[in-house]
Structures are given as C-alpha cells and as structure tokens.
Design an enzyme around this catalytic site. Structure first.
Site, PDB file in Angstrom:
ATOM      1  N   MET A 153       0.846  -1.187   0.000  1.00 56.75           N
ATOM      2  CA  MET A 153       0.000   0.000   0.000  1.00 56.75           C
ATOM      3  C   MET A 153       0.880   1.235   0.000  1.00 56.75           C
ATOM      4  SD  MET A 153      -1.221  -0.661   3.927  1.00 56.75           S
ATOM      5  CE  MET A 153      -0.076  -1.661   4.868  1.00 56.75           C
ATOM      6  N   THR A 154       0.284   2.358  -0.321  1.00 58.83           N
ATOM      7  CA  THR A 154       1.054   3.593  -0.324  1.00 58.83           C
ATOM      8  C   THR A 154       1.493   3.935   1.094  1.00 58.83           C
ATOM      9  OG1 THR A 154      -1.004   4.871  -0.152  1.00 58.83           O
ATOM     10  CG2 THR A 154      -0.084   4.536  -2.365  1.00 58.83           C
ATOM     11  N   ASP A 171     -10.216  -2.878  15.982  1.00 63.84           N
ATOM     12  CA  ASP A 171      -8.971  -2.851  16.746  1.00 63.84           C
ATOM     13  C   ASP A 171      -8.566  -1.404  17.022  1.00 63.84           C
ATOM     14  OD1 ASP A 171      -6.544  -3.173  17.915  1.00 63.84           O
ATOM     15  OD2 ASP A 171      -5.589  -4.231  16.251  1.00 63.84           O
ATOM     16  N   ASP A 200      -4.415  -0.271   9.244  1.00 62.35           N
ATOM     17  CA  ASP A 200      -4.742  -1.635   9.653  1.00 62.35           C
ATOM     18  C   ASP A 200      -6.246  -1.907   9.652  1.00 62.35           C
ATOM     19  OD1 ASP A 200      -4.838  -4.190  10.625  1.00 62.35           O
ATOM     20  OD2 ASP A 200      -3.373  -3.856  12.205  1.00 62.35           O
TER      21      ASP A 200
END
Length: 443
Positions: free
Chosen positions: A248-249, A291, A310
């Site tokens: 991912m970036t 989370d 995340d």
C-alpha cells in the site's frame, strides 16, 4: 539484491513456523513457569511463609517468561494475549492484565533471511528488480506481520506488510494451546468461560491473516469516507498484494499520542473526529474496524488529518444489534431504565439464569457508560473517574461465580472499539461534546 538493501546484518528472532515447533515452544514456556513456581515456593518456605498458588505463579519473572515467549511466537499466540487485554482486562488479575497489555506493542521482528524467503515465495526470486530501495529494517512489528518501507522503480513510496511464516496455518492450534496453557498454569482463572470468545478470535484471526481481504476493506473504507474527509488512508497496491503480503502507499504520520502536548483545541478536534468516526461506523456504515490500538492512528501534520491504518480486524455488524444499541443510547439519554433494559435484552446481554441483582448491576454499567452522552456541553475525559467506577462494578460481577454470561461477540468487539476511543481521548486529555454529536446518529 545488495543495491536495494538499506541495512545489512539485521537482528531478529525467527518465527517458529511448524505446528509442532510452536507447540514445543509453548510447552517449554509452561515448564519454565512451573520451575519458577517451585523456586518462588522455596523462597517463601525459607522465610517461614506459606506459599500460595497465585503468589508463586504471578511473579515478575513468570510474567516476563510468558510475555517474552508469546512475543517471540507472534501470530495467534500473541493475538490471544492482545484480545484478552482489551476484552477481559477487568476480569483477570492485574498483573496478568499488565502482561497482556505489553503484548499490544511488543513483537520481535523476523531475521532478514526469513523475510527474504517469504518475499521470494510471494513475488518470485527476482522481486528486488521491482524496487529502487527496500528497507529490511521493519518500521513496525505486530502479532501477525511486520511493515517495511520501500520505493518502487517508478519512485512510489510503499508500505509492505509481510506476514510471519506459518502464522495463518497455526491460528486454530495456537489459540487452543495458549488458552489451555494459561488455564493449566493458573494464569487464567478457571471461573472465566472464554470458549465463545476464543472461537470468534479464530474466525477473526483467519480474516486478519488474509491480506487481500484487508485490501478490500481498506478500499471500501476510503470510498465511504470520501476524498474530502478529515482522514488519510493508504491506497492498496493491487499488483504486489498477495494473501500473505499487503502492499500500500506509504502515508506519513506521527504517533497519535504525540498530540498529548498539542494545543487543547487540536486535541479536542482530533478526539471529536475519532468519536464521530466510531459512531459513523456503527450507525451508518454498520462496519467496524474493531482494533482500537493506538498504533492504528497517526497524525499527518502537513494536511492536519488523522491517518487510519490496519483494516484486518474490520467486521460487519448485524442490523438488529445496531438498532439495539441505537435504542439503548436513546433511552440512556432519556434516562428511561426500563427501555434501556429492553434494548440490552434485544442485544443479548441477559440470560434466563441471571438474578435480578445481576441484571441491576449490568444496567448500572450501562447507565454509567451513557454518562458522556448525557453530559451537557464538552465532556472532560481527563478529569473523569468513569473508568474507575465502571471497573468497580465490573469486578463485582466478575467475582460472582454464577454471573459469567458472554454477550454476543459483535457486542464485545463494539465495546472494544468504544473503550479504545475513550482511552485515547483520555490520553489526549480531550474535551468532547459527545451528546451533541450523537444526536445525528440516534434519530
């Protein structure tokens, strides 16, 4: 490959990949704890004291042994500790809660040789030609994988999350083995029934270990929030993403806790945005990133936006549960305890075996939890003693051997998200008008 390596000779602890290897490590941990118990018991007897089981078990050395071993195993073994620290922290001995809390931020990285093996398998042995630079020093290491910074040949900065080898295949056995060992060693009280939580933890961990699924959640969150939102999200790099490697970036940001010394207005603004996001997830998206680890939030100073990271723990919420919580909060604000109890029953909080006294204690908890919603004006999280009051009632319930009733697992994850947001607001010493904010979501 040496032309793209930014650091050689990187230290790390190899992740035990085989099921029997992992089980043997857990067995050694149990033996070590037992040896520590005997030594502690001998010390008590030498002083003329009568040793107790809890006193021999919950020593600093034993706690350190368990924490260090789970951190080395990573994967589900470590994740069980993280989940317990969030979901049962008030129901387990404080020293065990502290141990599990350490696991939210501690993980050993794997050595470079093991990392290269994982990347060779995912991308092929010529993968290095894709990058101008790849840092083998992880920027973060967690329970399931570790993150590396890389720059492609086209100059694009990426975050590469690499899953520890064997983690996915060992989830079910890890969860069962750790739970059994915690019970056998006495570190987990036998009165706590956590089978339903552990079964759901397995499902959740299998989802978190599928990085292509996480990539999809990341994209869907970005679409829901829109380009003009106050949040920044990484963009998935589809070509490089596999079930065990997520590309991912790279999004710059400082730890969200670093804002604790920022001006009050900024701290209030950030906490307000995070509470609004949590309510939006529950009542509009009906999808929850469950989370609330502080590490999953960062702050980009240039754009003055919150970085969200995340999405592996994302889960859809049942419509009936969402509406049950909407009713619970509405009636909490209205201070209608009878209607609140009806909402709690709809959600699934009460069993037929519960006594009137137990139901009353649960309802007292709900009324306390609604306190920020009922407060007029900005609620001062730094000055509030609400967590202590809720802890005292929670411990009263926990000590009641006949009480334990596990609510629906989605409710536990929802509480985890709200509690984490509350704790972050307290860490930032923020003041938030939650009552005014919630009106939009409770109509």
């Amino acid at each position: 490959m040496t032309d793209i390596i930014t650091k050689l000779g990187i230290d790390g602890v190899a992740v035990p990949a085989g099921r029997w290897h992992r089980l043997s490590r857990l067995g050694l941990m149990a033996s070590s704890v037992a040896g520590g118990m005997l030594a502690e018991g001998a010390r008590h007897l030498a002083k003329g004291q009568v040793p107790t089981v809890s006193g021999m078990l919950l020593t600093p050395s034993n706690v350190k042994r368990v924490t260090n071993e789970l951190a080395k195993l990573r994967g589900a073994a470590m994740k069980v500790g993280q989940l317990m620290s969030m979901d049962a922290g008030d129901l387990i001995p404080p020293v065990l809660s502290d141990m599990m809390s350490r696991l939210r931020s501690e993980a050993a990285s794997m050595p470079m040789s093991q990392l290269v093996t994982v990347l060779d398998k995912a991308w092929g042995k010529d993968w290095s030609h894709r990058f101008e630079r790849f840092s083998f020093t992880p920027s973060a290491a967690a329970s399931i994988g570790q993150v590396h910074h890389a720059i492609t040949r086209q100059g694009q900065a990426l975050a590469i999350k690499v899953q520890y080898p064997g983690v996915r295949e060992s989830i079910d056995s890890d969860v069962d083995n750790v739970a059994a060992l915690l019970r056998l060693t006495g570190l987990l009280p036998s009165t706590i029934e956590i089978n339903r939580i552990l079964d759901e933890a397995k499902k959740q961990l299998h989802a978190e270990a599928n990085y292509q699924l996480e990539q999809d959640w990341m994209r869907r969150y970005a679409e829901r929030l829109g380009a003009t939102s106050a949040f920044l999200l990484p963009e998935p790099h589809i070509e490089l993403t596999t079930p065990q490697v997520l590309a991912m970036t790279w999004v710059e940001g400082s730890p969200i806790e670093s804002l604790a010394s920022a001006p009050q207005a900024l701290r209030d603004h950030v906490a307000t945005l995070l509470f609004d996001l949590a309510l939006k997830e529950i009542f509009e998206f009906r999808v929850l990133q469950s989370d609330p680890n502080f590490a999953n939030y960062r702050f980009n100073q240039d754009e003055q936006k919150i970085v969200l990271l995340d999405f592996g723990a994302t889960r859809a919420l049942p419509e009936a549960m969402v509406e049950g919580y909407r009713l619970l909060m509405q009636q909490g604000i209205a201070k209608n305890r009878t209607k609140m109890q009806e909402a709690a029953t709809q959600i699934g909080y009460f069993s037929r075996e519960m006594t009137a006294q137990q139901i009353t204690a649960v309802m007292d908890l709900f009324e306390m939890a609604c306190e920020p919603l009922c407060h007029r004006g900005r609620y001062d999280f730094a000055a509030s003693n609400l967590p202590r009051r809720m802890h005292d009632i929670g411990m009263t319930l926990a000590m009641d051997r006949d009480y334990w009733h596990t609510p629906p697992i989605d409710a536990l994850f929802l509480h985890r998200k709200l509690a984490g947001t509350y704790l972050l607001a307290a860490r930032l010493q923020a003041q938030v008008d939650i009552g005014a904010m919630a009106k939009h979501y409770l109509v």
